[in-house]
Design a protein around this motif. Structure first.
Motif, mmCIF file in Angstrom:
data_model
loop_
_atom_site.group_PDB
_atom_site.id
_atom_site.type_symbol
_atom_site.label_atom_id
_atom_site.label_comp_id
_atom_site.label_asym_id
_atom_site.label_seq_id
_atom_site.Cartn_x
_atom_site.Cartn_y
_atom_site.Cartn_z
ATOM 1 N N THR A 1 -14.047 -1.213 8.645
ATOM 2 C CA THR A 1 -12.730 -0.941 9.216
ATOM 3 C C THR A 1 -12.324 0.463 8.785
ATOM 4 O O THR A 1 -12.635 0.896 7.678
ATOM 5 N N GLY B 1 -9.152 3.682 9.430
ATOM 6 C CA GLY B 1 -7.927 4.139 10.055
ATOM 7 C C GLY B 1 -7.153 5.085 9.159
ATOM 8 O O GLY B 1 -7.465 5.249 7.977
ATOM 9 N N GLY C 1 -2.713 2.995 10.581
ATOM 10 C CA GLY C 1 -4.060 2.547 10.921
ATOM 11 C C GLY C 1 -4.877 2.277 9.667
ATOM 12 O O GLY C 1 -5.728 1.385 9.643
ATOM 13 N N SER D 1 -3.790 -0.998 8.636
ATOM 14 C CA SER D 1 -4.433 -2.006 9.487
ATOM 15 C C SER D 1 -5.878 -2.260 9.058
ATOM 16 O O SER D 1 -6.334 -3.409 9.075
#
Length: 155
Positions: free
Chosen positions: A15, A17, A21, A24
């Protein structure tokens, strides 16, 4: 996504960001049932309870995002990586934060999260860019650290 793109079993989920973000990327890692290989977060919001009052534009945004217009303090705490670091999986972490960030306070967010992840013996690389503001522009050395981290994920 794995089915749609015919991803092989055992794939490495990363992941990534910046700013919210980055939050997130961390929140997904906290709450997913899928194994996370790594998290890359640039200037991440890591304490959404603190961030709620960090700027005047944020309370409305958080109330909209949470779908609740009452007291959301408990909800914010329960979804904040800084306050729930044990929910973050034993993945690899790259946290980048600029010393000149005026939008997301480095000391209240990334500094705290990195300390807590290290206390939990998580593998964390922390790049503190002395020139960077909010998410950019990155020094050459920061870009190289990011590229090297990403390359190391496929090695």
């Amino acid at each position: 996504v794995a089915q749609k793109f015919s991803v092989a079993p055992g794939f490495r989920l990363v992941t990534r960001g910046g700013s919210m973000g980055g939050y997130s990327a961390l929140a997904y890692a906290m709450f997913t049932c899928h194994p996370i290989h790594a998290v890359v977060a640039n200037c991440p919001v890591t304490d959404i309870e603190f961030h709620y009052s960090e700027r005047p534009d944020l309370p409305r945004t958080f109330h909209d995002a949470m779908g609740d217009y009452g007291d959301i303090t408990g909800l914010l705490k329960s979804r904040s990586p800084n306050q729930q670091p044990e929910k973050l999986p034993p993945a690899r972490y790259l946290i980048i934060h600029g010393a000149n960030d005026k939008s997301v306070n480095k000391q209240a967010h990334s500094d705290v999260l990195v300390k807590r992840l290290r206390e939990l013996k998580r593998e964390v690389e922390y790049v503190e860019d002395p020139l960077m503001a909010h998410c950019a522009p990155m020094r050459y050395e920061t870009v190289v650290a990011l590229e090297n981290f990403m390359k190391s994920l496929v090695a």
